[in-house]
Design an enzyme around this catalytic site. Structure first.
Site, mmCIF file in Angstrom:
data_model
loop_
_atom_site.group_PDB
_atom_site.id
_atom_site.type_symbol
_atom_site.label_atom_id
_atom_site.label_comp_id
_atom_site.label_asym_id
_atom_site.label_seq_id
_atom_site.Cartn_x
_atom_site.Cartn_y
_atom_site.Cartn_z
ATOM 1 C CD GLU A 1 -2.419 1.047 2.888
ATOM 2 O OE1 GLU A 1 -3.537 1.550 3.017
ATOM 3 O OE2 GLU A 1 -1.820 0.468 3.829
ATOM 4 C CE LYS B 1 -7.294 0.391 3.904
ATOM 5 N NZ LYS B 1 -6.275 1.248 4.566
ATOM 6 C CB CYS C 1 -3.677 -1.800 4.903
ATOM 7 S SG CYS C 1 -2.710 -1.371 6.386
#
Length: 266
Positions: free
Chosen positions: A41, A107, A143
Site C-alpha cells: 500500500e 480499498k 491493509c
C-alpha cells in the site's frame, strides 16, 4: 507451483523515485522467475503527507508507468497508489497490471482506528476484486481489510487460492504480532495462501507521521503456517507456493462448504 515476490520497500514522498523502486524490484523478481510481484500500500507515496496533490487517475502517468514496467518484465505487478475521488477525497487503490491483467481495487475498509482517520481524506471502495495469474484466481486486498474475514471468505468463494494483502501497517505495541496473527487467521479462514506485503519500517521519525510500515511481510499457508517472512528492513521475499496444496486442504477441511451450508439456514 507459482513463484511470487513480495517487495518490502520504504517509499518516500516522490512518486517518480518510488517508481524506480518498482522498476528495480520487478526486474529482480522476474529474473528470479517470479510470476507475480507484490508491492505495499502507498507505493506511490507514503502516508503522513497530503495525498490530494499526488493522486493521479488510473490512466495517468504513474499508473501507465507501472503497466509499462510489468509489460517489460512479462509479469503481473500489484502496487498501491492514490487516485482522485469524485467527492474531493482520494481513493486508496491497488493497480494490477501485466501478463493479461489490467484492473484495480479501491480499498473497502478505511483505517479509522488507533487514532488515525483515513476516511477524512480517502473515499471507500465497494467491490471485492480478483485477478487471474497464469490461470489461477488471486484476490487482492489492502491493509485494514485484513481485520475483516468476511471479505476474504468472499474472495475464496470466488475461487481465489491466493489472496494478497498490501499494507502500510501502523507501528506500536503489539502491532507487528497482530499483523502476523491476522495473516495466518485469514489463511485458516479461507484454506488458501495469504501473501501479506508491508512497507519496511522507515525509522522512528517518519513512523510518527502515521501508518508507514513495520516490515514483517510474510506468506502463510492454507493451514496457517508461516512459509517465509521478512524482518523490518527492505527485502525482496521470493516464495514458491503449491497451488495443489490449497486444493487438497479445501477438500480436506471443508470450511467454505460448511459455512455455505450454515448460511443457507438463515
Amino acid at each position: 507451483m507459482m513463484r511470487i515476490a513480495l517487495a518490502q520497500i520504504t517509499t518516500g514522498t516522490d512518486p517518480s523515485s518510488n517508481l524506480e523502486l518498482v522498476e528495480s524490484c520487478t526486474r529482480r523478481a522476474a529474473d528470479d522467475g517470479a510470476r507475480l510481484v507484490l508491492f505495499p500500500e502507498a507505493t506511490m507515496c507514503r502516508f503522513g503527507v497530503p495525498l490530494g496533490p499526488v493522486a493521479q487517475p488510473l490512466d495517468g502517468p504513474w499508473a501507465r508507468a507501472v503497466r509499462d514496467i510489468a509489460a517489460r518484465a512479462g509479469v503481473v505487478v500489484v502496487a498501491g497508489m492514490f487516485s482522485p475521488s469524485d467527492d474531493g477525497r482520494v481513493t486508496n487503490t491497488l493497480i494490477a497490471a501485466g501478463a493479461g491483467v489490467d484492473t484495480h481495487y479501491h480499498k473497502i475498509h478505511l483505517y479509522d482506528a488507533f487514532g488515525f482517520t483515513e476516511s477524512r481524506t480517502v473515499a471507500p471502495g465497494f467491490t471485492p476484486t480478483t485477478i487471474t495469474v497464469d490461470g489461477t484466481p488471486v484476490g487482492i486486498t489492502t491493509c485494514y481489510d485484513i481485520r475483516f474475514p468476511e471479505l476474504y471468505v468472499e474472495l475464496a468463494r470466488r475461487g481465489a487460492q491466493l489472496i494478497t494483502v498490501h499494507a502500510s501497517w501502523g507501528s506500536g505495541p503489539g502491532k507487528l504480532d497482530q499483523w502476523t496473527l491476522l495473516a495466518r487467521a485469514r489463511a485458516l479462514d479461507t484454506t488458501g495462501y495469504i501473501a501479506a506485503v508491508d512497507q519496511a519500517y522507515p525509522g522512528d521519525e517518519i513512523a510518527k507521521a502515521g501508518p508507514t510500515g513495520v516490515g514483517g511481510s510474510l506468506v502463510a499457508s492454507p493451514t496457517g503456517d508461516v512459509l517465509a517472512s521478512a524482518g523490518a528492513e527492505p527485502e525482496l521475499l521470493t516464495v514458491d507456493i503449491d497451488l495443489d496444496a490449497a486444493t487438497r486442504v479445501r477438500d480436506t477441511v471443508a470450511i467454505l462448504d460448511n459455512r455455505s451450508a450454515l448460511a443457507g439456514l438463515s
